[in-house]
Design a protein around this motif. Structure first.
Motif, mmCIF file in Angstrom:
data_model
loop_
_atom_site.group_PDB
_atom_site.id
_atom_site.type_symbol
_atom_site.label_atom_id
_atom_site.label_comp_id
_atom_site.label_asym_id
_atom_site.label_seq_id
_atom_site.Cartn_x
_atom_site.Cartn_y
_atom_site.Cartn_z
ATOM 1 N N ALA A 1 0.831 -1.202 0.000
ATOM 2 C CA ALA A 1 0.000 0.000 0.000
ATOM 3 C C ALA A 1 0.868 1.255 0.000
ATOM 4 O O ALA A 1 0.622 2.204 -0.766
ATOM 5 C CB ALA A 1 -0.937 -0.007 1.216
ATOM 6 N N LEU A 2 1.893 1.284 0.838
ATOM 7 C CA LEU A 2 2.759 2.448 0.902
ATOM 8 C C LEU A 2 3.518 2.647 -0.405
ATOM 9 O O LEU A 2 3.729 3.790 -0.837
ATOM 10 C CB LEU A 2 3.736 2.306 2.065
ATOM 11 C CG LEU A 2 3.138 2.459 3.465
ATOM 12 C CD1 LEU A 2 4.184 2.154 4.523
ATOM 13 C CD2 LEU A 2 2.587 3.863 3.664
ATOM 14 N N ALA A 3 3.915 1.565 -1.037
ATOM 15 C CA ALA A 3 4.612 1.682 -2.317
ATOM 16 C C ALA A 3 3.696 2.302 -3.372
ATOM 17 O O ALA A 3 4.123 3.168 -4.154
ATOM 18 C CB ALA A 3 5.101 0.311 -2.771
ATOM 19 N N ARG A 4 2.449 1.884 -3.398
ATOM 20 C CA ARG A 4 1.488 2.467 -4.359
ATOM 21 C C ARG A 4 1.230 3.934 -4.063
ATOM 22 O O ARG A 4 1.149 4.770 -4.972
ATOM 23 C CB ARG A 4 0.175 1.686 -4.321
ATOM 24 C CG ARG A 4 0.254 0.290 -4.905
ATOM 25 C CD ARG A 4 -1.129 -0.333 -4.976
ATOM 26 N NE ARG A 4 -2.000 0.380 -5.895
ATOM 27 C CZ ARG A 4 -3.321 0.231 -5.953
ATOM 28 N NH1 ARG A 4 -3.934 -0.597 -5.109
ATOM 29 N NH2 ARG A 4 -4.041 0.902 -6.824
ATOM 30 N N ILE A 5 1.096 4.272 -2.770
ATOM 31 C CA ILE A 5 0.854 5.659 -2.381
ATOM 32 C C ILE A 5 2.027 6.537 -2.807
ATOM 33 O O ILE A 5 1.844 7.613 -3.389
ATOM 34 C CB ILE A 5 0.610 5.754 -0.868
ATOM 35 C CG1 ILE A 5 -0.745 5.126 -0.509
ATOM 36 C CG2 ILE A 5 0.649 7.211 -0.396
ATOM 37 C CD1 ILE A 5 -0.928 4.854 0.973
ATOM 38 N N ARG A 6 3.237 6.076 -2.533
ATOM 39 C CA ARG A 6 4.421 6.850 -2.917
ATOM 40 C C ARG A 6 4.499 7.028 -4.439
ATOM 41 O O ARG A 6 4.879 8.097 -4.926
ATOM 42 C CB ARG A 6 5.680 6.147 -2.407
ATOM 43 C CG ARG A 6 5.880 6.241 -0.900
ATOM 44 C CD ARG A 6 7.304 5.816 -0.535
ATOM 45 N NE ARG A 6 7.537 5.890 0.881
ATOM 46 C CZ ARG A 6 7.455 4.872 1.733
ATOM 47 N NH1 ARG A 6 7.122 3.670 1.275
ATOM 48 N NH2 ARG A 6 7.689 5.023 3.021
ATOM 49 N N ALA A 7 4.167 5.977 -5.170
ATOM 50 C CA ALA A 7 4.221 6.063 -6.630
ATOM 51 C C ALA A 7 3.213 7.084 -7.161
ATOM 52 O O ALA A 7 3.527 7.873 -8.055
ATOM 53 C CB ALA A 7 3.951 4.685 -7.239
ATOM 54 N N LEU A 8 2.011 7.076 -6.608
ATOM 55 C CA LEU A 8 0.994 8.043 -7.040
ATOM 56 C C LEU A 8 1.430 9.472 -6.733
ATOM 57 O O LEU A 8 1.279 10.377 -7.557
ATOM 58 C CB LEU A 8 -0.340 7.746 -6.341
ATOM 59 C CG LEU A 8 -1.108 6.529 -6.849
ATOM 60 C CD1 LEU A 8 -2.237 6.180 -5.886
ATOM 61 C CD2 LEU A 8 -1.675 6.795 -8.242
ATOM 62 N N LEU A 9 1.976 9.687 -5.544
ATOM 63 C CA LEU A 9 2.378 11.035 -5.163
ATOM 64 C C LEU A 9 3.596 11.496 -5.972
ATOM 65 O O LEU A 9 3.714 12.678 -6.291
ATOM 66 C CB LEU A 9 2.674 11.086 -3.669
ATOM 67 C CG LEU A 9 1.439 10.897 -2.773
ATOM 68 C CD1 LEU A 9 1.837 10.861 -1.310
ATOM 69 C CD2 LEU A 9 0.413 12.016 -3.009
ATOM 70 N N ALA A 10 4.484 10.578 -6.301
ATOM 71 C CA ALA A 10 5.627 10.937 -7.144
ATOM 72 C C ALA A 10 5.153 11.400 -8.524
ATOM 73 O O ALA A 10 5.680 12.372 -9.090
ATOM 74 C CB ALA A 10 6.574 9.746 -7.281
ATOM 75 N N LYS A 11 4.134 10.717 -9.061
ATOM 76 C CA LYS A 11 3.573 11.149 -10.349
ATOM 77 C C LYS A 11 2.904 12.513 -10.218
ATOM 78 O O LYS A 11 3.013 13.358 -11.110
ATOM 79 C CB LYS A 11 2.555 10.118 -10.843
ATOM 80 C CG LYS A 11 3.176 8.802 -11.311
ATOM 81 C CD LYS A 11 2.095 7.841 -11.803
ATOM 82 C CE LYS A 11 2.694 6.526 -12.261
ATOM 83 N NZ LYS A 11 1.648 5.569 -12.713
ATOM 84 N N ALA A 12 2.206 12.734 -9.090
ATOM 85 C CA ALA A 12 1.545 14.015 -8.871
ATOM 86 C C ALA A 12 2.561 15.155 -8.809
ATOM 87 O O ALA A 12 2.306 16.263 -9.294
ATOM 88 C CB ALA A 12 0.722 13.967 -7.580
ATOM 89 N N GLU A 13 3.713 14.884 -8.207
ATOM 90 C CA GLU A 13 4.750 15.909 -8.095
ATOM 91 C C GLU A 13 5.404 16.211 -9.435
ATOM 92 O O GLU A 13 5.835 17.339 -9.686
ATOM 93 C CB GLU A 13 5.821 15.457 -7.098
ATOM 94 C CG GLU A 13 5.339 15.351 -5.661
ATOM 95 C CD GLU A 13 6.317 14.593 -4.776
ATOM 96 O OE1 GLU A 13 7.520 14.570 -5.127
ATOM 97 O OE2 GLU A 13 5.887 14.023 -3.759
ATOM 98 N N SER A 14 5.478 15.213 -10.299
ATOM 99 C CA SER A 14 6.228 15.376 -11.541
ATOM 100 C C SER A 14 5.390 15.861 -12.715
ATOM 101 O O SER A 14 5.941 16.407 -13.678
ATOM 102 C CB SER A 14 6.900 14.051 -11.926
ATOM 103 O OG SER A 14 5.923 13.047 -12.173
ATOM 104 N N THR A 15 4.075 15.683 -12.663
ATOM 105 C CA THR A 15 3.257 16.061 -13.802
ATOM 106 C C THR A 15 3.172 17.577 -13.945
ATOM 107 O O THR A 15 3.187 18.317 -12.960
ATOM 108 C CB THR A 15 1.831 15.483 -13.678
ATOM 109 O OG1 THR A 15 1.085 15.861 -14.852
ATOM 110 C CG2 THR A 15 1.120 16.028 -12.457
ATOM 111 N N GLY A 16 3.077 18.030 -15.174
ATOM 112 C CA GLY A 16 2.894 19.448 -15.441
ATOM 113 C C GLY A 16 1.440 19.855 -15.572
ATOM 114 O O GLY A 16 1.137 21.018 -15.878
ATOM 115 N N PHE A 17 0.529 18.915 -15.329
ATOM 116 C CA PHE A 17 -0.896 19.191 -15.489
ATOM 117 C C PHE A 17 -1.563 19.210 -14.115
ATOM 118 O O PHE A 17 -1.630 18.172 -13.444
ATOM 119 C CB PHE A 17 -1.545 18.140 -16.382
ATOM 120 C CG PHE A 17 -0.949 18.068 -17.759
ATOM 121 C CD1 PHE A 17 -1.345 18.966 -18.742
ATOM 122 C CD2 PHE A 17 0.036 17.129 -18.067
ATOM 123 C CE1 PHE A 17 -0.786 18.915 -20.014
ATOM 124 C CE2 PHE A 17 0.599 17.074 -19.330
ATOM 125 C CZ PHE A 17 0.184 17.974 -20.305
#
Length: 365
Positions: free
Chosen positions: A135-151
């Motif tokens: 669960a924590l790995a999925r949460i971190r992955a989602l937040l990493a994408k949120a930080e990196s997206t330009g949208f």
């Protein structure tokens, strides 16, 4: 003058005493790093006995002294020893007196730190097998994408999905604890740094994330950290989400115009925190309602018992707190902060001020 006497005078002295201590240390020649590290270990052990953790000491070095003292603190915390100090000095290309002076400043800061209340709760239970890691790995992955997206809209959707998973993670832990009698999974604590500038608004954001994830946060404004109280399954996700939201807020704040007033920036962050609180709380409540329908009548009492345990633990650790009220005075900053937290609501009426409050550990008298 001997080194022990020199640095002891420097702790409560001024720049002259620190210069003298640095000169005495530098005069020790090639062996100065060994003398320094011996004293450093003694001072750090004293600070730890007064309630300071290693990560707190590193953070205070950055907060009070800046660079390169902060880098020296990180190097010594990562690998204490004369070789580590020597490598740091070589890497920074410091002459012996400059290195000794930087070291003396760090030593004096640590030695002068007062006694603070160290969190004293029963050690947290080990997470049950199968709960947490994926669960924590999925949460971190989602937040990493949120930080990196330009949208912005994509970042918002990814953060919302992460909060949904965080709520589910907490519910699963509560169900497992209830199945094992509930007694072993006691609340724990974690100190989370709240850095300048606008630390009040950032502490408000941390409080919002903590509250949405069944934790409580108490801000120690004098020392630049908040103590978050909660169950082990929740503390990790609070820190991960808080860090990610700060990154996203900073990016949104610097989008567009490069010059912003202090009132604008502070109003932006206060409004951002307020809207984040609304969104995360709504996501958690929706996940709890869905889980309660699927799990039956036992879930809500289990969650309520955990909430009560966190409140009781917080009152035990912090019997006295004060409320710090924050106001955002810039309407444009308030509007942009809310928009950054919720892109779908662009037509909200903008009030002249917005305020929020956080619990604060009273300052030393």
């Amino acid at each position: 003058m001997e080194w022990d006497e020199a640095w002891s005078r420097a702790v409560w002295g001024g720049e002259g005493e620190r210069d003298t201590a640095a000169s005495v240390l530098a005069a020790a020649g090639e062996g100065w790093t060994g003398v320094a590290v011996r004293t450093f270990g003694e001072v750090v052990r004293g600070a730890v006995a007064r309630g300071w953790a290693d990560e707190d000491l590193v953070r205070m070095a950055g907060r009070e002294l800046g660079e390169p003292s902060h880098r020296m603190a990180r190097a010594l915390a990562a690998a204490p020893g004369r070789k580590s100090l020597g490598r740091f000095v070589d890497g920074e290309r410091l002459d012996r007196f400059s290195a000794a002076h930087t070291f003396v400043e760090l030593l004096c800061l640590y030695a002068a730190l007062p006694t603070i209340t160290a969190p004293t709760l029963p050690p947290p239970a080990r997470p049950a097998e199968g709960v947490g890691g994926k669960a924590l790995a999925r949460i971190r992955a989602l937040l990493a994408k949120a930080e990196s997206t330009g949208f912005p809209e994509e970042a918002e959707a990814l953060s919302a999905k992460a909060q949904q998973l965080m709520a589910r993670h907490s519910i699963d832990a509560a169900e497992l604890a209830a199945a094992h009698g509930g007694g072993a999974d006691a609340p724990a604590t974690r100190r989370i740094g709240v850095d300048r500038p606008y630390e009040g608004a950032k502490a408000l954001l941390l409080d919002a994330v903590a509250a949405a994830n069944r934790c409580e946060s108490v801000w120690s404004a004098e020392y630049g950290f908040a103590t978050v109280v909660g169950h082990t399954a929740d503390l990790e996700v609070v820190e991960v989400m808080f860090t990610s939201l700060l990154v996203q807020a900073d990016r949104a704040l610097h989008r567009g115009r490069s010059s912003r007033s202090r009132d604008f920036r502070e109003s932006f962050l206060i409004s951002y925190a307020a809207r984040v609180r609304e969104r995360l709380t709504a996501a958690t409540e929706a996940e709890v309602a869905e889980a309660a329908r699927a799990s039956g009548p036992g879930l809500l009492p289990a969650l309520a018992a955990r909430d009560l345990a966190v409140r009781d633990a917080t009152r035990h650790l912090f019997p006295r707190t004060t409320a710090t009220r924050l106001k955002g005075r810039d309407p444009d900053g308030w509007r942009d902060g809310r928009t950054a937290a919720d892109r779908a609501r662009l037509r909200d009426q903008v009030p002249p001020t917005f305020s929020g409050s956080i619990r604060n550990r009273p300052r030393r008298s």
